[in-house]
Design a protein around this motif. Structure first.
Motif, PDB file in Angstrom:
ATOM      1  N   ILE A 110       6.251 -11.735  -5.058  1.00 47.90           N
ATOM      2  CA  ILE A 110       5.325 -11.208  -6.071  1.00 47.90           C
ATOM      3  C   ILE A 110       4.548 -10.034  -5.509  1.00 47.90           C
ATOM      4  O   ILE A 110       4.448  -8.965  -6.123  1.00 47.90           O
ATOM      5  N   ILE A 111       3.999 -10.219  -4.306  1.00 50.77           N
ATOM      6  CA  ILE A 111       3.163  -9.158  -3.719  1.00 50.77           C
ATOM      7  C   ILE A 111       3.996  -7.910  -3.490  1.00 50.77           C
ATOM      8  O   ILE A 111       3.593  -6.795  -3.846  1.00 50.77           O
ATOM      9  N   MET A 142       4.906  -6.059  -6.707  1.00 53.02           N
ATOM     10  CA  MET A 142       3.777  -5.360  -7.332  1.00 53.02           C
ATOM     11  C   MET A 142       3.361  -4.140  -6.543  1.00 53.02           C
ATOM     12  O   MET A 142       2.922  -3.154  -7.105  1.00 53.02           O
ATOM     13  N   VAL A 143       3.526  -4.191  -5.207  1.00 51.99           N
ATOM     14  CA  VAL A 143       3.108  -3.033  -4.425  1.00 51.99           C
ATOM     15  C   VAL A 143       4.149  -1.926  -4.491  1.00 51.99           C
ATOM     16  O   VAL A 143       3.821  -0.750  -4.615  1.00 51.99           O
ATOM     17  N   ILE A 168       2.558  -9.666 -23.575  1.00 53.80           N
ATOM     18  CA  ILE A 168       2.067  -8.847 -22.461  1.00 53.80           C
ATOM     19  C   ILE A 168       2.738  -7.484 -22.423  1.00 53.80           C
ATOM     20  O   ILE A 168       2.078  -6.451 -22.293  1.00 53.80           O
ATOM     21  N   ALA A 178       5.765 -16.201  -3.276  1.00 55.23           N
ATOM     22  CA  ALA A 178       4.486 -15.484  -3.275  1.00 55.23           C
ATOM     23  C   ALA A 178       4.632 -14.104  -2.657  1.00 55.23           C
ATOM     24  O   ALA A 178       4.124 -13.107  -3.187  1.00 55.23           O
ATOM     25  N   LEU A 179       5.356 -14.027  -1.538  1.00 59.14           N
ATOM     26  CA  LEU A 179       5.568 -12.723  -0.888  1.00 59.14           C
ATOM     27  C   LEU A 179       6.310 -11.782  -1.834  1.00 59.14           C
ATOM     28  O   LEU A 179       5.994 -10.591  -1.930  1.00 59.14           O
ATOM     29  N   LEU A 208       5.090 -15.646 -16.053  1.00 64.53           N
ATOM     30  CA  LEU A 208       4.547 -14.311 -15.861  1.00 64.53           C
ATOM     31  C   LEU A 208       5.358 -13.543 -14.826  1.00 64.53           C
ATOM     32  O   LEU A 208       5.668 -12.360 -15.004  1.00 64.53           O
ATOM     33  N   PRO A 263       6.088  -1.878  -9.310  1.00 63.98           N
ATOM     34  CA  PRO A 263       5.348  -2.638 -10.313  1.00 63.98           C
ATOM     35  C   PRO A 263       5.996  -2.606 -11.696  1.00 63.98           C
ATOM     36  O   PRO A 263       5.678  -3.458 -12.526  1.00 63.98           O
ATOM     37  N   PHE A 297      -2.948  -9.343 -21.813  1.00 67.74           N
ATOM     38  CA  PHE A 297      -2.616 -10.107 -20.625  1.00 67.74           C
ATOM     39  C   PHE A 297      -2.972 -11.583 -20.809  1.00 67.74           C
ATOM     40  O   PHE A 297      -4.099 -11.982 -20.570  1.00 67.74           O
ATOM     41  N   MET A 302       7.809  -5.326 -17.768  1.00 63.63           N
ATOM     42  CA  MET A 302       7.028  -5.637 -18.958  1.00 63.63           C
ATOM     43  C   MET A 302       7.409  -4.634 -20.035  1.00 63.63           C
ATOM     44  O   MET A 302       7.174  -3.455 -19.909  1.00 63.63           O
ATOM     45  N   ILE A 330       2.164 -18.982 -14.535  1.00 65.64           N
ATOM     46  CA  ILE A 330       2.449 -17.983 -13.495  1.00 65.64           C
ATOM     47  C   ILE A 330       3.962 -17.792 -13.352  1.00 65.64           C
ATOM     48  O   ILE A 330       4.438 -16.659 -13.230  1.00 65.64           O
ATOM     49  N   GLY A 342       0.511  -5.482 -24.724  1.00 67.66           N
ATOM     50  CA  GLY A 342      -0.459  -5.203 -23.676  1.00 67.66           C
ATOM     51  C   GLY A 342      -1.592  -6.204 -23.567  1.00 67.66           C
ATOM     52  O   GLY A 342      -2.631  -5.898 -22.995  1.00 67.66           O
ATOM     53  N   VAL A 384       7.170 -10.007 -15.327  1.00 69.49           N
ATOM     54  CA  VAL A 384       6.817  -8.843 -14.520  1.00 69.49           C
ATOM     55  C   VAL A 384       8.021  -8.373 -13.714  1.00 69.49           C
ATOM     56  O   VAL A 384       8.278  -7.182 -13.602  1.00 69.49           O
TER      57      VAL A 384
END
Lengths: 293, 318
Positions: free
Chosen positions: B286-287, B290-291, B57, B283-284, B243, B294, B63, B251, B240, B61, B247
């Motif tokens: 991750i979000i 990413m926001v 990844i 989960a939070l 991943l 990233p 995914f 990456m 996941i 690149g 992340v």
């Protein structure tokens, strides 16, 4: 032969539900090119809201359906505003991972509040009656699911083709920048798309709860994935494609189950996806778009 | 060929030996209790998985959401081999067998899927991983849905550490070679790369297969340490998990993957008592990552990029 047609009838009900969820996937992908992994969990949320309405509030089918659709609508718009909007110009991997994060979040929050055990819809929620017709058995559940789905899909087609907001949705799918230059409020259009998609998924959730009776917090993952496969099968971003794809996947899966392959029916659906992606990646109704450099 | 005994290599060897000795002493003197040891092994296995996935990844690149499938092939091959030969030889034979099967499966997966882009590639690899899982679930030799148990527990910390070092060496040297450059060019702009004469299909497949083989090794080590295998362990969630590590670390950054595996392993350890909240926080996290960030912890830099300039002289090409 009778078994074959019986399986087709069963498949149509399951397929209608896949179609409703696939519509949400395809609309969102068409408009912001994002695979909304959390869509399957909106469907799960709808099932749970329906469960709550049916048990704690003792409501009948149609009010439950309506409330579930409205709750899912708001949740979908909320998710879009919080998690997806900041990443609208980010890379695809980033948005995809965020979608996965939202999906996990919804699943585990539901697990936290409602527990991981399976819940069942009350038996008298929609009393089951069987009808015999030319040697085939159809339950009123199946008729209700099929009819409700058809009505919702016709409503969606009308919205997309005949209303101004529908035209805005089509414009933003084609070219968001040009649409903005034409005075279309892109943010509102995207929120509206999420709203409709989530409402449809919520309706699907309630109906699956009624049909299969049991719901659990992780029920959205696999049907969500299959609905996405259905959307790709029919042509991602194309609304009739999602409907056809959903029914097709539903029927194929039921046929596989019916003819003894139920252990690997999921694998068959995944293999269909891989074959579609190799042979015709744009899907059944899609057109091949050349990539410009 | 240039001599391998440069000052840099010597320093790295000493660093690696020191880290290993410290950790090994901690284990043997009992400073690391049971739970800490399990965490250490889990983190070690996750590092190998993350390095492989980062190659696919982060550097090429592509995914891929199907890493768990390759891990499961390695794990089951080892378990079956160990049932026949419950000794170290069996373990290594199992690893070799796992690697071969994984390489073949990875080729089969790569050829149709690597022509897809972005989202479609993710879903296709996910689909293949699920097909592998369902296939394993329906075979008798793998114990079906019940899985396999009582696998001889032969994996030790030194073994995992050696495999981590091997993985880092393989991926690091691959990236710094001309093949690695080709992979990076595929990540940056595939069409431009193809126009420059880089055989993108070959390099995408190569990176994919190497990553898969590393996952297979990790799976073999997993099987012989956790001695119970169930098909559901190697589902979407496992892919996941890896991943998120890649992340989170960044990456394209090997040190990032290693650090992220350690940090997330520790977080999981500390939140063990709050099982349900843990997943929600996960989960939070991750979000939020990413926001707001990233590029992860290290972006695409390595830990050596943070050293003072004079220590980096050896890296420059004269």
């Amino acid at each position: 032969m009778i078994t074959f047609f019986q399986q087709i009838i069963n498949g149509l009900s399951v397929g209608s539900i896949f179609a409703l969820v696939a519509l949400g996937y395809t609309m969102v992908y068409g408009i912001i090119k994002l695979i909304n992994f959390a869509h399957g969990d909106i469907y799960m949320l709808g099932a749970y809201v329906g469960f709550f309405c049916a048990t704690s509030l003792g409501l009948s089918f149609f009010p439950t359906l309506l409330i579930a659709m409205i709750v899912c609508m708001f949740t979908g718009v909320l998710i879009e505003k919080i998690a997806y909007k900041p990443l609208r110009h980010a890379s695809r991997i980033t948005s995809l991972i965020t979608a996965i994060g939202v999906s996990l979040f919804l699943e585990y929050v539901m697990m936290y509040f409602m527990g991981p055990t399976v819940r069942t819809y009350p038996a008298d929620f929609f009393p089951k009656q069987m009808f015999e017709f030319a040697g085939l058995q159809i339950s009123n559940h199946q008729i209700m699911i099929f009819m409700t789905s058809i009505i919702l899909m016709i409503a969606l087609q009308l919205i997309v083709k005949k209303t101004k907001i529908g035209k805005a949705m089509r414009a933003v799918s084609t070219d968001p920048d040009a649409a903005e230059l034409m005075g279309i409020n892109v943010n509102n259009t995207i929120s509206f798309t999420f709203a409709i998609g989530s409402a449809l998924a919520g309706a699907a959730g309630v109906m699956i709860g009624m049909y299969y009776n049991s719901i659990d917090p992780l029920m959205g993952m696999i049907p969500g994935l299959k609905a996405f496969i259905a959307a790709v099968f029919g042509g991602i971003g194309i609304i009739p494609g999602a409907m056809i794809g959903g029914e097709a996947i539903g029927i194929l899966e039921t046929l596989a189950s019916g003819y003894g392959f139920s252990m690997i029916k999921d694998a068959i659906v995944y293999l269909i996806l891989i074959i579609v992606l190799i042979i015709k990646p744009s899907g059944l109704l899609g057109k091949n778009v050349k990539e410009k450099v | 060929m240039k001599s391998q005994f440069t000052k840099r290599n010597l320093i790295w060897t000493i660093v690696v030996v020191v880290i290993f000795s410290l950790l090994q002493i901690a284990i043997t003197t009992g400073l690391f209790s049971g739970t800490w040891q399990v965490t250490l092994m889990t983190v070690g296995i996750n590092i190998i998985l993350a390095l492989g996935l980062n190659l696919i990844i982060g550097f090429t690149g592509q995914f891929s959401l199907g890493h768990a499938g390759f891990m499961s092939i390695g794990a089951y091959s080892t378990a079956i081999m160990l049932a026949k030969m419950p000794n170290l030889g069996g373990l290594f034979a199992g690893m070799a067998l796992g690697a071969v099967i994984t390489a073949i499966v990875a080729l089969i997966v790569a050829i149709p899927t690597l022509r897809l882009k972005g989202d479609y590639l993710a879903i296709a690899t996910l689909g293949f991983s699920e097909v592998i899982r369902i296939a394993i679930q329906n075979m008798d030799i793998t114990g079906g849905a019940a899985g396999l148990s009582n696998i001889p527990k032969l994996t030790t910390f030194p073994m995992v550490f050696i495999f981590i070092v091997i993985s880092v060496l393989v991926v690091h040297n691959f990236i710094r070679s001309s093949h690695g450059r080709a992979c990076i060019s595929v990540r940056e702009d595939e069409i431009a790369s193809e126009s420059m004469g880089v055989n993108t299909t070959k390099y995408k497949t190569l990176a994919f297969v190497i990553g898969a083989i590393l996952a297979s090794f990790a799976g073999s080590l997993y099987a012989s340490y956790f001695y119970v295998l169930k098909p559901t362990t190697f589902g979407f969630m496992k892919s996941i998990d890896i991943l998120v590590i890649v992340v989170f670390g960044g990456m394209g950054s090997l040190s990032g993957s290693i650090l992220a595996a350690i940090v997330l392993g520790l977080i999981n350890l500390f939140l063990q008592s709050y099982a349900e909240i843990r997943m929600i926080l996960y989960a939070l996290a991750i979000i939020i990552i990413m926001v707001y960030r990233p590029q992860g912890l290290f972006g695409n830099k390595e830990i050596t990029d943070f050293l003072p300039k004079k220590w980096r002289k050896a890296k420059e090409v004269k």
